[in-house]
Design a protein around this motif. Sequence first.
Motif, PDB file in Angstrom:
ATOM      1  N   ASN A  73      -6.843  -3.629   6.531  1.00 39.48           N
ATOM      2  CA  ASN A  73      -5.515  -4.230   6.637  1.00 39.48           C
ATOM      3  C   ASN A  73      -4.799  -3.749   7.897  1.00 39.48           C
ATOM      4  N   GLN A  74      -5.040  -2.489   8.236  1.00 38.93           N
ATOM      5  CA  GLN A  74      -4.444  -1.931   9.448  1.00 38.93           C
ATOM      6  C   GLN A  74      -4.883  -2.723  10.677  1.00 38.93           C
ATOM      7  N   ASP A  83      -3.117  -6.023  10.966  1.00 41.40           N
ATOM      8  CA  ASP A  83      -1.648  -5.947  11.028  1.00 41.40           C
ATOM      9  C   ASP A  83      -0.989  -6.420   9.737  1.00 41.40           C
ATOM     10  N   ARG A 141       7.630   1.958   5.313  1.00 36.41           N
ATOM     11  CA  ARG A 141       6.634   1.282   6.144  1.00 36.41           C
ATOM     12  C   ARG A 141       6.059   2.194   7.223  1.00 36.41           C
ATOM     13  N   TYR A 154      -0.455   1.280   5.848  1.00 35.20           N
ATOM     14  CA  TYR A 154      -1.243   0.136   5.393  1.00 35.20           C
ATOM     15  C   TYR A 154      -1.971   0.511   4.103  1.00 35.20           C
ATOM     16  N   ASP A 155      -2.419  -0.511   3.383  1.00 29.78           N
ATOM     17  CA  ASP A 155      -3.167  -0.262   2.147  1.00 29.78           C
ATOM     18  C   ASP A 155      -4.589   0.223   2.422  1.00 29.78           C
ATOM     19  N   CYS A 157      -8.297   0.974  -1.797  1.00 28.24           N
ATOM     20  CA  CYS A 157      -6.860   0.837  -1.529  1.00 28.24           C
ATOM     21  C   CYS A 157      -6.004   1.250  -2.716  1.00 28.24           C
ATOM     22  N   PRO A 164       0.878  -4.703   6.955  1.00 21.52           N
ATOM     23  CA  PRO A 164       1.474  -3.448   6.476  1.00 21.52           C
ATOM     24  C   PRO A 164       1.680  -3.439   4.967  1.00 21.52           C
TER      25      PRO A 164
END
Length: 349
Positions: free
Chosen positions: A299-300, A303, A312, A294-295, A281, A305
């Motif tokens: 994380n995606q 959810d 964003r 997303y990182d 990341c 962000p």
Amino acid sequence: MKSLHAQHHALADSNYQLDVLNPAQTAGARFPAFGAKLRETGLLPLRPTEMKVLQVNVGKMCNQVCKHCHVDAGPDRTEIMTRETMQQCLDALAQTDIQVVDLTGGAPEMNPDFRWFVEGISALGRQVIVRCNLTIIVANKKYNDLPEFFAKHGVQVVSSLPHFAAGRTDAQRGEGVFDRSMRALHMLNAVGYGVEGSGLNLDLVYNPSGAFLPGNQASLEREFKQRLTRDHGVSFNNLLAITNLPVSRFLDYLIESGNYDGYMDKLVQAYNPVAAANVMCRSTISVGWDGLLYDCDFNQMLDLPVAASSTRHIRDFNLDALQNRSIVINQHCYGCTAGAGSSCGGATA
């Protein structure tokens, strides 16, 4: 099950802000906040280094339903990236020096604009990685020419193959997957993929079938190469060993099998500050099928962000803002920092 899922993500709100909970707040938590580990090793807040990879999830539709899939992908998923969002990705790339675009899914090839997107990325002179599940190549005649298409555009192919034994692979990915994967690998080899000197890179991805960490990546690669060459006449370049993160289907498995506490203990105890300093990341931005940023891919799926309010979505892409953000962390991040580390490129330490 619901309460354990809630426990796993209980520290999320504070970690979104990249600030560790105080001892009174964490006293009831089963595992220490990931942010606390980063702080102990001087890595909090976690910050980006040089942006090298734009990872794009072009949709969650897939011809397979793998047990450990953190995307929860399958034939019934309808989330698909539009050509408009793909164009926004190309526009963002054109204003940066990011050299690598990593295309994921689902099966990314099932997006109707997949080939158009690859051609657009190639026209910008960027390296394309496609995370191909192999079976898509032989699933339907319209995909049979994918090896030639990949070769034409110098695509780096990265494919999951949980084991060199058919039974182990089929147990994780579905009956008959191993045999179809071998057929696809032969087709890729036939156009030069995995062949020394061809310049066409074919990497395989190994991840454990249960609640344990992967073995040594170099040793696994030697064993895979020996067995696949001897038993199936298949060649490839590199083996990437990836840790299963406690997300989506694998988290469900851990809870249902009673392995959640034990697995999280393994990850926490195996925390490696060198791996933490090299997490993907720090050099990657992940784009969701709807264009949200997303990182990382994990994380995606949760959810979470990016913590950069001005950028964003890919249409508002601002490299300076992203380079100066703090990376959003949560308990699943222990999976990327355990042992030799884990990333989409394999071990990190």
